[in-house]
Design a protein around this motif. Structure first.
Motif, PDB file in Angstrom:
ATOM      1  N   GLU A 178       0.853  -1.193   0.000  1.00 33.34           N
ATOM      2  CA  GLU A 178       0.000   0.000   0.000  1.00 33.34           C
ATOM      3  C   GLU A 178       0.890   1.244   0.000  1.00 33.34           C
ATOM      4  OE1 GLU A 178      -3.440   0.941  -0.625  1.00 33.34           O
ATOM      5  OE2 GLU A 178      -4.000  -0.159   1.170  1.00 33.34           O
ATOM      6  N   GLY A 179       0.664   2.123  -0.959  1.00 32.80           N
ATOM      7  CA  GLY A 179       1.446   3.357  -1.010  1.00 32.80           C
ATOM      8  C   GLY A 179       2.733   3.266  -1.809  1.00 32.80           C
ATOM      9  N   LEU A 180       3.055   2.107  -2.347  1.00 29.75           N
ATOM     10  CA  LEU A 180       4.244   1.997  -3.197  1.00 29.75           C
ATOM     11  C   LEU A 180       4.080   2.873  -4.435  1.00 29.75           C
ATOM     12  CD1 LEU A 180       5.414  -1.729  -3.398  1.00 29.75           C
ATOM     13  CD2 LEU A 180       6.583   0.191  -2.343  1.00 29.75           C
ATOM     14  N   THR A 181       5.196   3.320  -4.962  1.00 32.39           N
ATOM     15  CA  THR A 181       5.158   4.212  -6.119  1.00 32.39           C
ATOM     16  C   THR A 181       5.984   3.636  -7.267  1.00 32.39           C
ATOM     17  OG1 THR A 181       7.146   5.422  -5.454  1.00 32.39           O
ATOM     18  CG2 THR A 181       5.026   6.185  -4.539  1.00 32.39           C
ATOM     19  N   GLU A 182       5.846   4.247  -8.417  1.00 28.43           N
ATOM     20  CA  GLU A 182       6.683   3.879  -9.563  1.00 28.43           C
ATOM     21  C   GLU A 182       8.147   4.129  -9.248  1.00 28.43           C
ATOM     22  OE1 GLU A 182       5.463   5.602 -13.256  1.00 28.43           O
ATOM     23  OE2 GLU A 182       3.407   4.879 -13.073  1.00 28.43           O
ATOM     24  N   ASP A 183       8.429   5.173  -8.471  1.00 30.07           N
ATOM     25  CA  ASP A 183       9.815   5.459  -8.079  1.00 30.07           C
ATOM     26  C   ASP A 183      10.392   4.328  -7.234  1.00 30.07           C
ATOM     27  OD1 ASP A 183       9.829   7.852  -9.437  1.00 30.07           O
ATOM     28  OD2 ASP A 183       9.531   9.099  -7.649  1.00 30.07           O
ATOM     29  N   ASP A 184       9.560   3.744  -6.368  1.00 22.48           N
ATOM     30  CA  ASP A 184      10.027   2.615  -5.558  1.00 22.48           C
ATOM     31  C   ASP A 184      10.409   1.437  -6.451  1.00 22.48           C
ATOM     32  OD1 ASP A 184       9.626   3.932  -3.090  1.00 22.48           O
ATOM     33  OD2 ASP A 184       7.522   3.321  -3.047  1.00 22.48           O
ATOM     34  N   MET A 185       9.550   1.114  -7.399  1.00 22.00           N
ATOM     35  CA  MET A 185       9.840   0.012  -8.314  1.00 22.00           C
ATOM     36  C   MET A 185      11.056   0.336  -9.184  1.00 22.00           C
ATOM     37  SD  MET A 185       7.810  -2.549  -7.703  1.00 22.00           S
ATOM     38  CE  MET A 185       8.139  -2.083  -5.999  1.00 22.00           C
ATOM     39  N   ALA A 186      11.209   1.622  -9.535  1.00 19.71           N
ATOM     40  CA  ALA A 186      12.374   2.037 -10.325  1.00 19.71           C
ATOM     41  C   ALA A 186      13.651   1.861  -9.516  1.00 19.71           C
ATOM     42  CB  ALA A 186      12.220   3.483 -10.774  1.00 19.71           C
ATOM     43  N   TRP A 187      13.578   2.109  -8.195  1.00 21.03           N
ATOM     44  CA  TRP A 187      14.766   1.913  -7.355  1.00 21.03           C
ATOM     45  C   TRP A 187      15.166   0.436  -7.344  1.00 21.03           C
ATOM     46  CZ3 TRP A 187      16.429  -1.032  -3.369  1.00 21.03           C
ATOM     47  CH2 TRP A 187      17.653  -0.680  -2.793  1.00 21.03           C
ATOM     48  N   ILE A 188      14.187  -0.447  -7.146  1.00 18.51           N
ATOM     49  CA  ILE A 188      14.494  -1.882  -7.161  1.00 18.51           C
ATOM     50  C   ILE A 188      15.090  -2.268  -8.508  1.00 18.51           C
ATOM     51  CG2 ILE A 188      13.497  -4.211  -7.089  1.00 18.51           C
ATOM     52  CD1 ILE A 188      11.534  -3.190  -4.973  1.00 18.51           C
ATOM     53  N   SER A 189      14.481  -1.798  -9.579  1.00 18.32           N
ATOM     54  CA  SER A 189      14.978  -2.120 -10.915  1.00 18.32           C
ATOM     55  C   SER A 189      16.402  -1.621 -11.118  1.00 18.32           C
ATOM     56  CB  SER A 189      14.052  -1.518 -11.970  1.00 18.32           C
ATOM     57  OG  SER A 189      14.501  -1.831 -13.267  1.00 18.32           O
ATOM     58  N   SER A 190      16.695  -0.427 -10.621  1.00 15.88           N
ATOM     59  CA  SER A 190      18.022   0.159 -10.846  1.00 15.88           C
ATOM     60  C   SER A 190      19.113  -0.518 -10.023  1.00 15.88           C
ATOM     61  CB  SER A 190      17.995   1.658 -10.540  1.00 15.88           C
ATOM     62  OG  SER A 190      17.824   1.897  -9.157  1.00 15.88           O
ATOM     63  N   HIS A 191      18.716  -1.280  -9.004  1.00 17.18           N
ATOM     64  CA  HIS A 191      19.712  -1.965  -8.166  1.00 17.18           C
ATOM     65  C   HIS A 191      19.700  -3.481  -8.334  1.00 17.18           C
ATOM     66  CE1 HIS A 191      19.514   2.006  -6.284  1.00 17.18           C
ATOM     67  NE2 HIS A 191      20.740   1.757  -5.867  1.00 17.18           N
ATOM     68  N   ALA A 192      18.750  -4.005  -9.089  1.00 20.33           N
ATOM     69  CA  ALA A 192      18.600  -5.459  -9.218  1.00 20.33           C
ATOM     70  C   ALA A 192      19.805  -6.122  -9.869  1.00 20.33           C
ATOM     71  CB  ALA A 192      17.328  -5.792  -9.987  1.00 20.33           C
ATOM     72  N   ALA A 193      20.522  -5.388 -10.699  1.00 24.24           N
ATOM     73  CA  ALA A 193      21.675  -5.974 -11.384  1.00 24.24           C
ATOM     74  C   ALA A 193      22.958  -5.926 -10.551  1.00 24.24           C
ATOM     75  CB  ALA A 193      21.909  -5.255 -12.720  1.00 24.24           C
ATOM     76  N   HIS A 194      22.881  -5.364  -9.356  1.00 27.62           N
ATOM     77  CA  HIS A 194      24.072  -5.290  -8.499  1.00 27.62           C
ATOM     78  C   HIS A 194      24.581  -6.699  -8.199  1.00 27.62           C
ATOM     79  CE1 HIS A 194      26.630  -4.521  -5.007  1.00 27.62           C
ATOM     80  NE2 HIS A 194      26.653  -3.256  -5.379  1.00 27.62           N
ATOM     81  N   GLU A 195      25.884  -6.860  -8.173  1.00 25.86           N
ATOM     82  CA  GLU A 195      26.478  -8.191  -7.997  1.00 25.86           C
ATOM     83  C   GLU A 195      26.121  -8.845  -6.668  1.00 25.86           C
ATOM     84  OE1 GLU A 195      30.706  -7.751  -8.121  1.00 25.86           O
ATOM     85  OE2 GLU A 195      30.776  -6.414  -6.383  1.00 25.86           O
ATOM     86  N   LYS A 196      25.698  -8.061  -5.680  1.00 21.61           N
ATOM     87  CA  LYS A 196      25.347  -8.639  -4.389  1.00 21.61           C
ATOM     88  C   LYS A 196      23.840  -8.853  -4.225  1.00 21.61           C
ATOM     89  CE  LYS A 196      27.783  -9.681  -1.616  1.00 21.61           C
ATOM     90  NZ  LYS A 196      28.374  -9.057  -0.424  1.00 21.61           N
ATOM     91  N   VAL A 197      23.059  -8.612  -5.274  1.00 21.89           N
ATOM     92  CA  VAL A 197      21.626  -8.896  -5.218  1.00 21.89           C
ATOM     93  C   VAL A 197      21.400 -10.317  -5.723  1.00 21.89           C
ATOM     94  CG1 VAL A 197      19.342  -8.306  -6.125  1.00 21.89           C
ATOM     95  CG2 VAL A 197      20.920  -6.490  -5.410  1.00 21.89           C
ATOM     96  N   ALA A 198      20.826 -11.152  -4.855  1.00 17.47           N
ATOM     97  CA  ALA A 198      20.669 -12.578  -5.153  1.00 17.47           C
ATOM     98  C   ALA A 198      19.262 -12.964  -5.569  1.00 17.47           C
ATOM     99  CB  ALA A 198      21.070 -13.405  -3.928  1.00 17.47           C
ATOM    100  N   ALA A 199      18.269 -12.111  -5.271  1.00 23.09           N
ATOM    101  CA  ALA A 199      16.876 -12.498  -5.540  1.00 23.09           C
ATOM    102  C   ALA A 199      15.977 -11.280  -5.470  1.00 23.09           C
ATOM    103  CB  ALA A 199      16.413 -13.547  -4.524  1.00 23.09           C
ATOM    104  N   ILE A 200      14.757 -11.466  -5.954  1.00 23.07           N
ATOM    105  CA  ILE A 200      13.683 -10.498  -5.752  1.00 23.07           C
ATOM    106  C   ILE A 200      12.740 -11.102  -4.718  1.00 23.07           C
ATOM    107  CG2 ILE A 200      11.727  -9.304  -6.809  1.00 23.07           C
ATOM    108  CD1 ILE A 200      14.413  -8.236  -7.796  1.00 23.07           C
ATOM    109  N   GLY A 201      12.574 -10.411  -3.618  1.00 25.96           N
ATOM    110  CA  GLY A 201      11.731 -10.952  -2.566  1.00 25.96           C
ATOM    111  C   GLY A 201      11.851 -10.135  -1.292  1.00 25.96           C
ATOM    112  N   GLU A 202      10.978 -10.238  -0.416  1.00 26.88           N
ATOM    113  CA  GLU A 202       9.933 -11.253  -0.385  1.00 26.88           C
ATOM    114  C   GLU A 202       8.676 -10.651  -0.994  1.00 26.88           C
ATOM    115  OE1 GLU A 202       7.604 -13.859   3.052  1.00 26.88           O
ATOM    116  OE2 GLU A 202       9.425 -12.781   3.569  1.00 26.88           O
ATOM    117  N   ILE A 203       8.166 -11.293  -2.003  1.00 29.18           N
ATOM    118  CA  ILE A 203       7.031 -10.768  -2.762  1.00 29.18           C
ATOM    119  C   ILE A 203       5.905 -11.804  -2.777  1.00 29.18           C
ATOM    120  CG2 ILE A 203       8.561  -9.360  -4.173  1.00 29.18           C
ATOM    121  CD1 ILE A 203       8.195 -11.409  -6.457  1.00 29.18           C
TER     122      ILE A 203
END
Length: 199
Positions: A71-96
């Motif tokens: 509740e209250g999540l924004t496109e900017d929040d999803m953009a932040w996750i997207s912009s950091h998802a390729a970082h070498e220390k990111v192992a997964a998307i979760g908990e979703i």
């Protein structure tokens, strides 16, 4: 260390660790815990998980927003996750995922929309997912079949039949503490019916 525990689901970002987080994390290797995934549940915890992963060589981050927090999540929040998802220390998307248990959770359509977005991010970055499913089995399975992610259905609470469907998708079934309860029937049946390599 020849063998060690890989803790695939932790929350060292939690405020409960504010007073001794560095001491605890610094002592894990000596206790036989060789790798840790710190799992985000909302935007602040996802950001903290990534900071911990950058700070500690053996810590990795999962970035995501739990269904009770969408509740209250924004496109900017999803953009932040997207912009950091390729970082070498990111192992997964979760908990979703989806959680229909509590009436004060976000409306189902909002949960589904953000679940879809995060599944799409996982596929885009070829990352596994950590799925939360509580009293939302049919909708969860529909979306897993549609997006076909890799990963785990965490703290699995579905039926034996659902567990087999999850495994057919190439995913894992995560069994939580409920399997040890004296009156547990379905979790015990699930544990008995699926291959060890799928747990």
């Amino acid at each position: 260390m020849s063998s060690y525990i890989f803790d695939t689901h932790s929350h060292y970002d939690d405020k409960a660790f504010d007073s001794d987080r560095d001491e605890i994390l610094g002592g894990l290797l000596a206790k036989g815990i060789g790798k840790v995934v710190d799992v985000g549940a909302d935007m602040p915890s996802s950001k903290m998980a990534l900071e911990l992963a950058k700070q500690y060589e053996f810590v990795y981050a999962a970035l995501g927003v739990h269904p009770s927090e969408v509740e209250g999540l924004t496109e900017d929040d999803m953009a932040w996750i997207s912009s950091h998802a390729a970082h070498e220390k990111v192992a997964a998307i979760g908990e979703i995922g989806l959680d229909y248990h509590y009436e004060d959770n976000a409306p189902r359509d909002v949960q589904i929309a953000f679940f879809k977005t995060q599944l799409q991010l996982a596929n885009q970055y070829q990352l596994p997912v950590i799925i939360h499913d509580r009293e939302a089995h049919a909708d969860t399975m529909d979306l897993l079949k549609k997006y076909k992610p890799k990963g785990v259905v965490h703290c699995f609470s579905g039926s034996v039949e659902m567990a087999k469907e999850v495994i057919k998708l190439g995913m894992y079934v995560g069994l939580g503490g409920a399997v040890t309860f004296k009156n547990a029937k379905t979790p015990v049946a699930v544990a008995a019916s699926i291959p060890l390599e799928s747990m």
